[in-house]
Design an enzyme around this catalytic site. Structure first.
Site, short mmCIF file in Angstrom:
data_model
loop_
_atom_site.label_atom_id
_atom_site.label_comp_id
_atom_site.label_asym_id
_atom_site.label_seq_id
_atom_site.Cartn_x
_atom_site.Cartn_y
_atom_site.Cartn_z
N GLY A 14 1.93 38.97 -45.58
CA GLY A 14 2.49 38.56 -46.87
C GLY A 14 1.74 39.20 -48.01
O GLY A 14 1.52 38.58 -49.05
N TYR A 151 8.70 22.36 -44.85
CA TYR A 151 7.48 23.00 -45.38
C TYR A 151 6.27 22.11 -45.13
O TYR A 151 5.23 22.56 -44.61
CB TYR A 151 7.66 23.26 -46.88
CG TYR A 151 6.51 24.03 -47.50
CD1 TYR A 151 6.38 25.40 -47.32
CD2 TYR A 151 5.55 23.39 -48.29
CE1 TYR A 151 5.33 26.12 -47.89
CE2 TYR A 151 4.51 24.09 -48.87
CZ TYR A 151 4.40 25.45 -48.67
OH TYR A 151 3.36 26.14 -49.23
N ALA A 153 5.85 19.70 -42.96
CA ALA A 153 5.54 19.61 -41.53
C ALA A 153 4.85 20.88 -41.05
O ALA A 153 3.89 20.84 -40.27
CB ALA A 153 6.82 19.35 -40.74
N ILE A 184 0.40 27.30 -57.47
CA ILE A 184 -0.22 28.56 -57.92
C ILE A 184 0.93 29.44 -58.44
O ILE A 184 2.01 29.45 -57.84
CB ILE A 184 -0.92 29.28 -56.73
CG1 ILE A 184 -1.95 28.39 -56.04
CG2 ILE A 184 -1.52 30.62 -57.16
CD1 ILE A 184 -3.22 28.11 -56.81
P1 NAD Z 1 5.00 34.75 -52.29
O1 NAD Z 1 6.43 34.44 -52.03
O2 NAD Z 1 4.59 35.21 -53.64
O3 NAD Z 1 4.45 35.79 -51.23
C1 NAD Z 1 4.72 35.63 -49.86
C2 NAD Z 1 4.85 36.99 -49.24
O4 NAD Z 1 5.09 36.78 -47.83
C3 NAD Z 1 6.06 37.79 -49.78
O5 NAD Z 1 5.64 39.10 -50.15
C4 NAD Z 1 7.03 37.82 -48.62
O6 NAD Z 1 7.80 39.01 -48.56
C5 NAD Z 1 6.08 37.69 -47.43
N1 NAD Z 1 6.77 37.18 -46.25
C6 NAD Z 1 7.52 36.06 -46.16
N2 NAD Z 1 8.02 35.95 -44.92
C7 NAD Z 1 7.58 37.01 -44.23
C8 NAD Z 1 7.77 37.46 -42.91
N3 NAD Z 1 8.55 36.78 -42.04
N4 NAD Z 1 7.15 38.61 -42.50
C9 NAD Z 1 6.40 39.32 -43.37
N5 NAD Z 1 6.19 38.95 -44.65
C10 NAD Z 1 6.78 37.81 -45.07
O7 NAD Z 1 4.23 33.40 -51.88
P2 NAD Z 1 2.76 32.86 -52.16
O8 NAD Z 1 2.90 31.71 -53.07
O9 NAD Z 1 1.81 33.95 -52.45
O10 NAD Z 1 2.46 32.24 -50.72
C11 NAD Z 1 1.47 32.72 -49.83
C12 NAD Z 1 1.04 31.56 -48.94
O11 NAD Z 1 0.42 30.56 -49.75
C13 NAD Z 1 2.16 30.87 -48.20
O12 NAD Z 1 1.77 30.57 -46.88
C14 NAD Z 1 2.37 29.60 -48.99
O13 NAD Z 1 2.93 28.56 -48.22
C15 NAD Z 1 0.97 29.31 -49.44
N6 NAD Z 1 0.90 28.42 -50.60
C16 NAD Z 1 1.42 28.80 -51.80
C17 NAD Z 1 1.35 27.93 -52.88
C18 NAD Z 1 1.91 28.28 -54.25
O14 NAD Z 1 1.98 27.39 -55.12
N7 NAD Z 1 2.29 29.49 -54.52
C19 NAD Z 1 0.77 26.67 -52.73
C20 NAD Z 1 0.26 26.32 -51.49
C21 NAD Z 1 0.33 27.20 -50.43
#
Ligand code: NAD
Length: 247
Positions: A14, A151, A153, A184
Site C-alpha cells: 500500500g 473493518y 473485525a 489520519i
Molecule cells: P490509503 O487508501 O491512502 O492507502 C492505501 C493504499 O493501499 C492505496 O495506495 C491502495 O491502492 C493500496 N491497496 C489497497 N488494497 C490493495 C491491494 N489489495 N493490493 C495492493 N495495494 C492495495 O489508506 P491509508 O489511510 O494510508 O491506510 C493504510 C493503512 O492504515 C490501512 O491498513 C488502514 O486500515 C490503516 N489505518 C488508516 C487510518 C486512517 O485514518 N487513514 C486509521 C487507522 C488505520
C-alpha cells in the site's frame, strides 16, 4: 535516527498513498532499500523518489500468484528484513447492510494478505536471525465504530495475528507489532473527513488538537523497524494524539 535502517531491506504494501507512502519515504531517508507494493501503478511511480534504493511492484496483495513476484523483488538485495503490512481498505457497513462480498474482500486485503506475506518472509528472517513485522491495525483493533462491521473485525483480527507472530517468531530475533492510528489524513479517510461532524469529533477528541498526518505514523513505524525496538514484541501502539486517553 538518521541512518537507522542502513543495510536493511523493507517491503511496504500500500505504498502509493497515505501512511504506506509516508513510511516508504521515511525508510528510504533512513538508509533502507524499499520494495514498494501497490495495486495502483501510476501513483507508485509518481509519488516515490527515483532512486536505486527503490523497487516498485505493481500488484494486488490478495493475488496469491503475485506473492512470488513481491517477495522475489528483494532477492538481489539478500531478502527482506522488514515487512510492513500496510495495504488496507475500509468498506463501511453495519450489521444491516454489510454484504458478504465486502466482508470477504475486507478480510482478504486486511488480514489474509498480511498472513500470507508474513508466512512468506518468516523463513528468510529466521535465517538472518533478525526481522521486523509491522502490521497496520487501527484504534478499531480495540473498539467498535458505527458501520465498521467488517473493518473493525478485520482490525481486531490483525491484533490477534500479530500476537501469534510475536510468539512464533520471537525466538528467532524477529519481532511483530501493530500500529493503531486514529483518524489520519489519507485517501482512505478523505470521504469521512468531508463530514464536518466526523472531523470536528476527532479534532476535539485528540488533546493535541489536530488530526494526524501520515508522517505521524511513519515515525513510530521507523522506531519499530529499527534496532532500538528489539524488546518491543506483540504490542499494539495507539497513534492518536492522546484521543483514546480521553474519556
Ligand atoms: P490509503 O487508501 O491512502 O492507502 C492505501 C493504499 O493501499 C492505496 O495506495 C491502495 O491502492 C493500496 N491497496 C489497497 N488494497 C490493495 C491491494 N489489495 N493490493 C495492493 N495495494 C492495495 O489508506 P491509508 O489511510 O494510508 O491506510 C493504510 C493503512 O492504515 C490501512 O491498513 C488502514 O486500515 C490503516 N489505518 C488508516 C487510518 C486512517 O485514518 N487513514 C486509521 C487507522 C488505520
Amino acid at each position: 535516527m538518521s541512518g537507522a535502517l542502513d543495510n536493511r531491506v523493507a517491503l511496504v504494501t500500500g505504498a502509493a498513498s497515505g501512511i504506506g507512502l509516508a513510511i516508504s519515504r521515511r525508510f528510504l531517508d533512513e538508509g533502507a532499500r524499499v520494495i514498494a507494493v501497490d495495486m495502483q501503478g501510476s501513483p507508485l511511480e509518481r509519488e516515490l523518489p527515483k532512486t536505486d534504493a527503490l523497487r516498485s511492484v505493481y500488484a494486488d496483495v490478495t493475488a496469491i500468484e503475485s506473492l512470488a513476484e513481491i517477495v522475489g523483488a528483494a532477492e538481489p538485495w539478500g531478502g527482506i528484513d522488514i515487512l510492513v503490512n500496510n495495504a488496507g481498505i475500509c468498506l463501511p457497513g453495519s450489521i444491516f447492510d454489510q454484504s458478504d462480498e465486502s466482508w470477504t474482500r475486507t478480510f482478504d486485503v486486511n488480514v489474509t494478505a498480511p498472513f500470507r506475506l508474513s508466512r512468506a518472509v518468516a523463513p528468510m528472517m529466521r535465517d538472518k536471525k533478525w526481522g521486523r513485522i509491522i502490521n497496520l491495525g487501527s484504534i478499531m483493533s480495540d473498539f467498535g465504530g458505527p458501520s465498521l462491521c467488517a473493518y473493525g473485525a478485520s482490525k481486531h483480527a490483525i491484533a490477534g495475528l500479530t500476537k501469534s507472530l510475536a510468539v512464533d517468531l520471537g525466538p528467532y530475533g524477529i519481532t511483530a507489532n501493530y500500529l493503531q492510528p486514529s483518524a489520519i489524513w489519507t485517501g482512505m479517510s478523505r470521504g469521512f473527513m468531508d463530514d464536518p461532524v466526523f472531523r470536528d469529533y476527532w479534532e476535539g477528541k485528540a488533546p493535541v488538537g489536530y488530526i494526524g498526518e501520515p508522517a505521524d505514523v511513519a515515525g513510530p513505524a521507523l522506531f519499530l523497524a529499527s534496532d532500538e525496538s528489539r524488546f518491543v514484541n506483540g504490542m499494539g501502539w495507539r497513534i492518536c494524539g492522546g484521543a483514546m486517553a480521553r474519556f
